[in-house]
Design an enzyme around this catalytic site. Structure first.
Site, PDB file in Angstrom:
ATOM      1  N   HIS A 222      61.246  49.171  64.188  1.00  0.00           N
ATOM      2  CA  HIS A 222      62.241  49.482  65.666  1.00  0.00           C
ATOM      3  C   HIS A 222      61.717  50.502  66.326  1.00  0.00           C
ATOM      4  CE1 HIS A 222      65.916  49.988  67.404  1.00  0.00           C
ATOM      5  NE2 HIS A 222      65.846  51.222  67.139  1.00  0.00           N
ATOM      6  N   GLU A 223      61.385  51.767  65.693  1.00  0.00           N
ATOM      7  CA  GLU A 223      61.213  53.073  66.403  1.00  0.00           C
ATOM      8  C   GLU A 223      59.793  53.028  67.212  1.00  0.00           C
ATOM      9  OE1 GLU A 223      63.288  55.140  66.675  1.00  0.00           O
ATOM     10  OE2 GLU A 223      64.808  54.444  65.254  1.00  0.00           O
ATOM     11  N   HIS A 226      60.248  51.065  70.219  1.00  0.00           N
ATOM     12  CA  HIS A 226      60.445  51.816  71.642  1.00  0.00           C
ATOM     13  C   HIS A 226      59.326  52.555  72.279  1.00  0.00           C
ATOM     14  CE1 HIS A 226      64.768  52.170  71.385  1.00  0.00           C
ATOM     15  NE2 HIS A 226      64.785  52.457  70.046  1.00  0.00           N
ATOM     16  N   GLU A 276      67.473  49.588  73.046  1.00  0.00           N
ATOM     17  CA  GLU A 276      67.546  49.207  71.383  1.00  0.00           C
ATOM     18  C   GLU A 276      67.678  47.646  71.130  1.00  0.00           C
ATOM     19  OE1 GLU A 276      67.703  51.598  69.405  1.00  0.00           O
ATOM     20  OE2 GLU A 276      67.745  53.214  70.899  1.00  0.00           O
TER      21      GLU A 276
END
Length: 380
Positions: A222-223, A226, A276
């Site tokens: 997920h990070e 970004h 997000e």
């Protein structure tokens, strides 16, 4: 001569003799012509048209000129994220993104000096292995000090995330030759993780929530998502828009307090939640390409939501601020699982990777976290 006659004669004399300056020397004519704001003989002025820029106040001229140039610049730097269909303003280069990543790494090293686990620490080694596997699978780079690995094992190739707004070619922010650093901060009361171009930061407080390697892969993917979607660059670009709006609203006399709340609740927070969601969907694909079980992602965020509820009444939950509600994240991640499992099943190498992962899990279950020296866990 009578008294009354003498008074009348004197009065007539006084009336005739005073030297009074006339108000105007212009003689009254039989035809009077009234000219407003002009001299006699000039044609009457036409009413001023409000759209005639020659009649505008200089401040209004400056506002219109600056606004026009700003609008032209804004639209010339718009791009569309195909997966979500949203338009975003982007004027930050990959070179600037890379500089931000370097700056973040130096700041974290200075701020948490003495709390950063060495790379040979068991937990740091564990985190580095997961990051390396995610990067290698999608050809996004290598860890600092490691030899570049070919992505053929996972069937990955660079540029598979363009529909999320990712760059379609390698650059200074990420690519096959990009070197990444992993910083593991031994801070058990901080439930957080983050990534900028070239840097991944993990606080040990997130590890108990992850529970296992696949839960950690969900967080790290997920990070890194970004970074792939260039959200760091987008946030930097947005600062230009906020500054321009602030200047215009200031010239219009709108109070700063009102202006700040308008931009926060109507622009910044909704845009953050959209980013997000994009990172969630990219992360699901990243971990699937690395042969991790994509079902671990919704399970991870479900646990995160439960922790949210347990601590929200006491203080803000740092990792989930400006994020979508955990219940919504679980729903759209579960809806995306069929496509994610197709990615795993289409890669024949994933079967061997899954076997190795299961063997590692059995070994890891025999190790007690409390027995690892120098590590401290805690719930916020």
């Amino acid at each position: 001569m009578s008294l009354s006659f003498r008074l009348f004669s004197r009065a007539r004399t006084i009336y005739r003799t005073p030297n009074i300056r006339p108000f105007s020397s212009t003689q009254i004519r039989s035809e009077v012509r009234y000219v407003r704001f002009g001299s006699p003989g000039e044609p009457p002025h036409k009413p001023r048209h409000p759209l005639d820029y020659r009649n505008w106040d200089p401040r209004v001229k400056l506002l219109v000129l600056g606004g026009g140039l700003g609008v032209a610049y804004y639209f010339s730097h718009l791009e569309q994220v195909p997966e979500t269909g949203r338009w975003r303003f982007m004027n930050t280069s990959p070179e600037t993104e890379a500089e931000i990543g370097d700056l973040t790494r130096r700041q974290m090293q200075n701020e948490f000096h003495g709390k950063i686990l060495p790379s040979n620490h068991p937990m740091a080694h564990h985190v580095r292995r997961v990051v390396s596997r995610i990067l290698t699978a999608s050809n996004l780079g290598v860890l600092h000090g490691e030899q570049p690995a070919h992505a053929k094992l996972f069937g990955g190739s660079f540029g598979d995330f363009s529909e999320f707004g990712a760059s379609t070619r390698p650059n200074e922010a990420y690519g096959p030759r990009k070197e990444w650093d992993v910083i593991v901060v031994n801070e058990g009361k901080v439930v957080n993780a983050m990534a900028t171009p070239g840097t991944v930061v993990v606080f040990t407080g997130i590890l108990p929530v992850c529970q296992n390697e696949e839960g950690l892969a969900a967080v790290l993917a997920h990070e890194i998502g970004h970074v792939v979607a260039r959200h760091t660059a987008e946030r930097l670009s947005s600062q230009v828009v906020w500054f321009g709006l602030a200047a215009i609203l200031h010239l219009l006399g709108i109070d700063y307090f009102i202006m700040s709340h308008l931009t926060t609740f109507l622009l910044e927070l909704p845009n953050s939640r959209t980013q997000e969601r994009e990172a969630d969907l990219i992360g699901l694909r990243l971990m699937s390409k690395a042969c991790y079980d994509p079902g671990a992602a919704p399970a991870m965020f479900e646990r995160l939501g439960q922790l949210e509820k347990s601590v929200m009444s006491r203080k803000a939950f740092e990792f989930a601020q400006t994020h979508p509600a955990s219940e919504n994240r679980v729903k759209y991640l579960e809806a995306a699982l069929p496509k994610a499992y197709q990615i795993v099943e289409s890669n024949p190498e994933c079967a061997e990777v899954r076997r190795q992962l299961d063997a590692f899990r059995e070994t890891a279950h025999q190790v007690k976290i409390d027995e690892i020296p120098g590590l401290r866990f805690g719930h916020s």
